[in-house]
Design a protein around this motif. Structure first.
Motif, PDB file in Angstrom:
ATOM      1  N   ALA A 357      12.926  25.131 -15.568  1.00 32.17           N
ATOM      2  CA  ALA A 357      14.158  24.475 -16.008  1.00 32.17           C
ATOM      3  C   ALA A 357      14.030  23.828 -17.375  1.00 32.17           C
ATOM      4  O   ALA A 357      15.044  23.487 -17.989  1.00 32.17           O
ATOM      5  CB  ALA A 357      14.585  23.433 -14.972  1.00 32.17           C
ATOM      6  N   GLY A 358      12.787  23.636 -17.850  1.00 27.80           N
ATOM      7  CA  GLY A 358      12.598  23.090 -19.179  1.00 27.80           C
ATOM      8  C   GLY A 358      12.751  21.570 -19.228  1.00 27.80           C
ATOM      9  O   GLY A 358      12.928  20.922 -18.202  1.00 27.80           O
ATOM     10  N   PRO A 359      12.705  20.996 -20.419  1.00 26.95           N
ATOM     11  CA  PRO A 359      12.575  21.696 -21.708  1.00 26.95           C
ATOM     12  C   PRO A 359      11.177  22.207 -22.001  1.00 26.95           C
ATOM     13  O   PRO A 359      10.984  23.050 -22.864  1.00 26.95           O
ATOM     14  CB  PRO A 359      12.981  20.620 -22.725  1.00 26.95           C
ATOM     15  CG  PRO A 359      12.652  19.328 -22.046  1.00 26.95           C
ATOM     16  CD  PRO A 359      12.886  19.536 -20.601  1.00 26.95           C
ATOM     17  N   GLY A 360      10.152  21.704 -21.264  1.00 22.86           N
ATOM     18  CA  GLY A 360       8.796  22.204 -21.450  1.00 22.86           C
ATOM     19  C   GLY A 360       8.420  23.161 -20.350  1.00 22.86           C
ATOM     20  O   GLY A 360       9.198  23.469 -19.444  1.00 22.86           O
ATOM     21  N   GLY A 361       7.170  23.646 -20.415  1.00 19.92           N
ATOM     22  CA  GLY A 361       6.644  24.488 -19.353  1.00 19.92           C
ATOM     23  C   GLY A 361       6.820  25.968 -19.559  1.00 19.92           C
ATOM     24  O   GLY A 361       6.319  26.772 -18.765  1.00 19.92           O
ATOM     25  N   GLY A 362       7.521  26.370 -20.611  1.00 17.14           N
ATOM     26  CA  GLY A 362       7.739  27.785 -20.846  1.00 17.14           C
ATOM     27  C   GLY A 362       6.635  28.413 -21.680  1.00 17.14           C
ATOM     28  O   GLY A 362       5.815  27.731 -22.281  1.00 17.14           O
ATOM     29  N   SER A 363       6.620  29.724 -21.719  1.00 18.94           N
ATOM     30  CA  SER A 363       5.666  30.488 -22.529  1.00 18.94           C
ATOM     31  C   SER A 363       6.349  31.760 -23.002  1.00 18.94           C
ATOM     32  O   SER A 363       7.493  32.054 -22.622  1.00 18.94           O
ATOM     33  CB  SER A 363       4.422  30.830 -21.708  1.00 18.94           C
ATOM     34  OG  SER A 363       4.757  31.719 -20.652  1.00 18.94           O
ATOM     35  N   ASP A 364       5.658  32.533 -23.813  1.00 22.90           N
ATOM     36  CA  ASP A 364       6.229  33.802 -24.276  1.00 22.90           C
ATOM     37  C   ASP A 364       6.483  34.744 -23.104  1.00 22.90           C
ATOM     38  O   ASP A 364       7.481  35.473 -23.080  1.00 22.90           O
ATOM     39  CB  ASP A 364       5.288  34.467 -25.283  1.00 22.90           C
ATOM     40  CG  ASP A 364       5.206  33.706 -26.596  1.00 22.90           C
ATOM     41  OD1 ASP A 364       6.133  32.910 -26.869  1.00 22.90           O
ATOM     42  OD2 ASP A 364       4.223  33.892 -27.332  1.00 22.90           O
ATOM     43  N   GLN A 365       5.569  34.729 -22.130  1.00 22.45           N
ATOM     44  CA  GLN A 365       5.727  35.621 -20.978  1.00 22.45           C
ATOM     45  C   GLN A 365       6.758  35.081 -19.982  1.00 22.45           C
ATOM     46  O   GLN A 365       7.493  35.849 -19.362  1.00 22.45           O
ATOM     47  CB  GLN A 365       4.377  35.797 -20.258  1.00 22.45           C
ATOM     48  CG  GLN A 365       3.319  36.549 -21.053  1.00 22.45           C
ATOM     49  CD  GLN A 365       2.703  35.689 -22.155  1.00 22.45           C
ATOM     50  OE1 GLN A 365       2.626  34.455 -22.016  1.00 22.45           O
ATOM     51  NE2 GLN A 365       2.296  36.323 -23.252  1.00 22.45           N
ATOM     52  N   LYS A 366       6.785  33.755 -19.862  1.00 18.56           N
ATOM     53  CA  LYS A 366       7.715  33.125 -18.919  1.00 18.56           C
ATOM     54  C   LYS A 366       8.438  31.985 -19.635  1.00 18.56           C
ATOM     55  O   LYS A 366       8.019  30.826 -19.581  1.00 18.56           O
ATOM     56  CB  LYS A 366       6.964  32.603 -17.690  1.00 18.56           C
ATOM     57  CG  LYS A 366       6.344  33.726 -16.858  1.00 18.56           C
ATOM     58  CD  LYS A 366       5.700  33.194 -15.589  1.00 18.56           C
ATOM     59  CE  LYS A 366       5.142  34.328 -14.746  1.00 18.56           C
ATOM     60  NZ  LYS A 366       4.536  33.844 -13.476  1.00 18.56           N
ATOM     61  N   PRO A 367       9.537  32.327 -20.324  1.00 20.72           N
ATOM     62  CA  PRO A 367      10.245  31.319 -21.126  1.00 20.72           C
ATOM     63  C   PRO A 367      11.065  30.363 -20.272  1.00 20.72           C
ATOM     64  O   PRO A 367      11.347  30.634 -19.096  1.00 20.72           O
ATOM     65  CB  PRO A 367      11.153  32.174 -22.011  1.00 20.72           C
ATOM     66  CG  PRO A 367      11.419  33.394 -21.193  1.00 20.72           C
ATOM     67  CD  PRO A 367      10.150  33.652 -20.425  1.00 20.72           C
ATOM     68  N   VAL A 368      11.447  29.240 -20.874  1.00 22.39           N
ATOM     69  CA  VAL A 368      12.368  28.313 -20.223  1.00 22.39           C
ATOM     70  C   VAL A 368      13.663  29.060 -19.879  1.00 22.39           C
ATOM     71  O   VAL A 368      14.199  29.812 -20.692  1.00 22.39           O
ATOM     72  CB  VAL A 368      12.677  27.119 -21.144  1.00 22.39           C
ATOM     73  CG1 VAL A 368      13.823  26.281 -20.572  1.00 22.39           C
ATOM     74  CG2 VAL A 368      11.440  26.256 -21.341  1.00 22.39           C
ATOM     75  N   GLY A 369      14.132  28.869 -18.673  1.00 24.54           N
ATOM     76  CA  GLY A 369      15.335  29.551 -18.213  1.00 24.54           C
ATOM     77  C   GLY A 369      15.064  30.741 -17.325  1.00 24.54           C
ATOM     78  O   GLY A 369      15.986  31.295 -16.716  1.00 24.54           O
ATOM     79  N   LEU A 370      13.767  31.145 -17.218  1.00 24.55           N
ATOM     80  CA  LEU A 370      13.419  32.243 -16.314  1.00 24.55           C
ATOM     81  C   LEU A 370      13.495  31.729 -14.875  1.00 24.55           C
ATOM     82  O   LEU A 370      12.879  30.722 -14.529  1.00 24.55           O
ATOM     83  CB  LEU A 370      12.008  32.755 -16.611  1.00 24.55           C
ATOM     84  CG  LEU A 370      11.443  33.779 -15.620  1.00 24.55           C
ATOM     85  CD1 LEU A 370      12.243  35.079 -15.664  1.00 24.55           C
ATOM     86  CD2 LEU A 370       9.957  34.044 -15.902  1.00 24.55           C
ATOM     87  N   VAL A 371      14.238  32.433 -14.032  1.00 23.01           N
ATOM     88  CA  VAL A 371      14.432  32.018 -12.641  1.00 23.01           C
ATOM     89  C   VAL A 371      14.381  33.253 -11.737  1.00 23.01           C
ATOM     90  O   VAL A 371      14.925  34.307 -12.089  1.00 23.01           O
ATOM     91  CB  VAL A 371      15.791  31.296 -12.460  1.00 23.01           C
ATOM     92  CG1 VAL A 371      16.076  31.031 -10.987  1.00 23.01           C
ATOM     93  CG2 VAL A 371      15.822  29.990 -13.239  1.00 23.01           C
ATOM     94  N   TYR A 372      13.742  33.087 -10.601  1.00 18.46           N
ATOM     95  CA  TYR A 372      13.763  34.121  -9.560  1.00 18.46           C
ATOM     96  C   TYR A 372      14.462  33.545  -8.332  1.00 18.46           C
ATOM     97  O   TYR A 372      14.172  32.419  -7.906  1.00 18.46           O
ATOM     98  CB  TYR A 372      12.348  34.569  -9.190  1.00 18.46           C
ATOM     99  CG  TYR A 372      11.664  35.337 -10.292  1.00 18.46           C
ATOM    100  CD1 TYR A 372      11.863  36.708 -10.443  1.00 18.46           C
ATOM    101  CD2 TYR A 372      10.827  34.687 -11.197  1.00 18.46           C
ATOM    102  CE1 TYR A 372      11.245  37.418 -11.472  1.00 18.46           C
ATOM    103  CE2 TYR A 372      10.206  35.383 -12.221  1.00 18.46           C
ATOM    104  CZ  TYR A 372      10.420  36.747 -12.359  1.00 18.46           C
ATOM    105  OH  TYR A 372       9.818  37.439 -13.380  1.00 18.46           O
ATOM    106  N   ILE A 373      15.376  34.323  -7.778  1.00 22.25           N
ATOM    107  CA  ILE A 373      16.104  33.928  -6.577  1.00 22.25           C
ATOM    108  C   ILE A 373      15.884  35.004  -5.523  1.00 22.25           C
ATOM    109  O   ILE A 373      16.120  36.194  -5.786  1.00 22.25           O
ATOM    110  CB  ILE A 373      17.606  33.759  -6.851  1.00 22.25           C
ATOM    111  CG1 ILE A 373      17.825  32.724  -7.962  1.00 22.25           C
ATOM    112  CG2 ILE A 373      18.354  33.355  -5.586  1.00 22.25           C
ATOM    113  CD1 ILE A 373      19.272  32.578  -8.395  1.00 22.25           C
TER     114      ILE A 373
END
Length: 414
Positions: A357-373
């Motif tokens: 959910a961000g704003p931190g914790g993202g990476s190039d492989q898994k950016p902020v906003g990546l979600v699996y449902i």
């Protein structure tokens, strides 16, 4: 009839108070066939207020103002309306008496400045204020119509409903239920793609009109018709709605005040289905939405906020090997979360979300906003990948809505 709404007050321009009068008046006027073409907000400056009046007179049949009727030097709405119309101001004896009586009832002396509130442009029809000291007015002069109302909503609304609505209805001759609207609510489609699919309808609209509106997590289409009767208006709307449904039906989850959580709850109840939730990045937001609907205990039986990897393993039985190999934000983890919560909840369905959910914790492989449902049922487990944009609260809201929509689509296809 075309109207322009003028709101005076520097506090509005500074954003110190919310202009709820704008929404209220526009809604009320639409019910009697008065089209609002302009909202104008102007500060407490005499020259600018007068300029706004002159401009409004050139493009509206009626000008309605709120604010600027107090006793202080910067309350100038009536004075500037009089100047713009070329009218003199004079004391309205009955208003002065009512103001004096108001202070007498309070047991307080009336300041000399309060006499200003009893001054009105000549020829004005004075509107009584049942809850305050500032009367309003209707002024007709040289083909122009000005309606002056107080700014505080608790004073403005009763004055508008008791005095202004009857006046405007007589002018328009329109029944108050001749403007009818229906709102189509959509999920899983963006505003631009939605408009593309109905572009010809938008370009050729006359009556009914179609207005798109984007909100966080959904888009809406408001279809509005003007007619002589409610039945005629509904008939006009139905034809357009059917055409829109033919193009956008997979995305339409409800109408008017039907929320996504209400629709999902209804489908769960109708299908005698139950659901358990495993939430990571949404932190319980999906459960909160579902439990906003009365009676949700019939179908929502279990909820887990499994924010840490330890919680995912201890409570949901996600395999440590899965987390090590794929990470907490992955299709594999989401599926095991959904299967795990369904098993411990002993429900028909298990719904799980995990993401960044961000704003931190993202990476190039898994950016902020990546979600699996993921959604697990007795026979299958489905999983979808999403890439949302926005701040933390927006991503959580978008995720919760997408998750509920996934349940809706699954139940619709059963």
């Amino acid at each position: 009839m075309k109207a322009e709404l003028v709101f005076t007050g520097t506090e509005l321009l500074l954003g110190q108070i919310l202009n709820t009068n704008a929404q209220y008046l526009s809604q009320q006027l639409s019910t009697i066939g008065v089209d609002v073409y302009f909202h104008t907000v102007v500060g407490d400056n005499p020259n600018r207020i007068k300029e706004v009046f002159i401009q409004a007179f050139g493009r509206a049949d009626v000008v309605i103002t709120t604010g600027g009727l107090g006793p202080t030097m910067d309350d100038l709405t009536k004075e500037m309306a009089a100047e713009a119309l070329g009218l003199d101001m004079e004391i309205h004896p009955q208003s002065l008496k009512e103001i004096e009586d108001f202070f007498q009832r309070l047991g307080r002396p009336m300041a000399e400045s309060n006499r200003k509130q009893a001054m009105f442009p000549r020829k004005a029809q004075v509107l009584p204020n049942s809850v305050g000291t500032a009367p309003g007015a209707i002024i007709e002069h040289a083909g122009r119509k000005v309606i002056i109302l107080p700014g505080p909503p608790f004073e403005m609304r009763p004055m508008f409903e008791n005095s202004v609505l009857p006046y405007l209805r007589e002018l328009t001759g329109i029944n108050p239920v001749t403007i009818i609207s229906k709102v189509l609510r959509l999920q899983g489609i963006g505003e631009s793609l939605m408009e593309e699919k109905i572009a010809d309808l938008l370009q050729n609209q006359i009556n009914p009109t179609i207005a798109p509106l984007a909100k966080t997590g959904e888009v809406q289409l408001r279809v509005t018709a003007k007619a002589s009767t409610r039945e005629a208006g509904l008939s006009l709307i139905d034809g357009v709605v059917k055409e829109i449904e033919g193009r956008l039906k997979p995305y339409i989850f409800g109408y008017d005040d039907e929320t996504l959580e209400k629709v999902v709850g209804q489908k769960l109840r109708e299908g005698q289905q139950t659901i358990s939730l495993a939430e990571s990045c949404t932190g319980g937001l999906i459960a909160s939405k579902l439990t906003d609907v009365p009676g949700s205990s019939e179908y929502l039986l279990y909820g887990v906020v499994s924010y840490s990897n330890k919680a995912k393993m201890d409570l949901l039985k996600v395999q440590e090997e899965t987390l090590m190999a794929h990470g907490a934000v992955s299709k594999e983890t989401a599926c095991e979360m959904a299967q795990g919560v369904r098993a411990i909840g002993q429900t028909s369905l298990g719904l799980a979300v995990t993401g960044i959910a961000g704003p931190g914790g993202g990476s190039d492989q898994k950016p902020v906003g990546l979600v699996y449902i993921a959604l697990a049922s007795e026979n299958t487990t489905l999983c979808e990948e999403f890439h949302f944009r926005g701040d933390r609260a927006t991503i959580k809201e978008l995720t919760a809505n997408a998750a509920l929509n996934m349940v809706r689509k699954f139940l619709a296809n059963k």
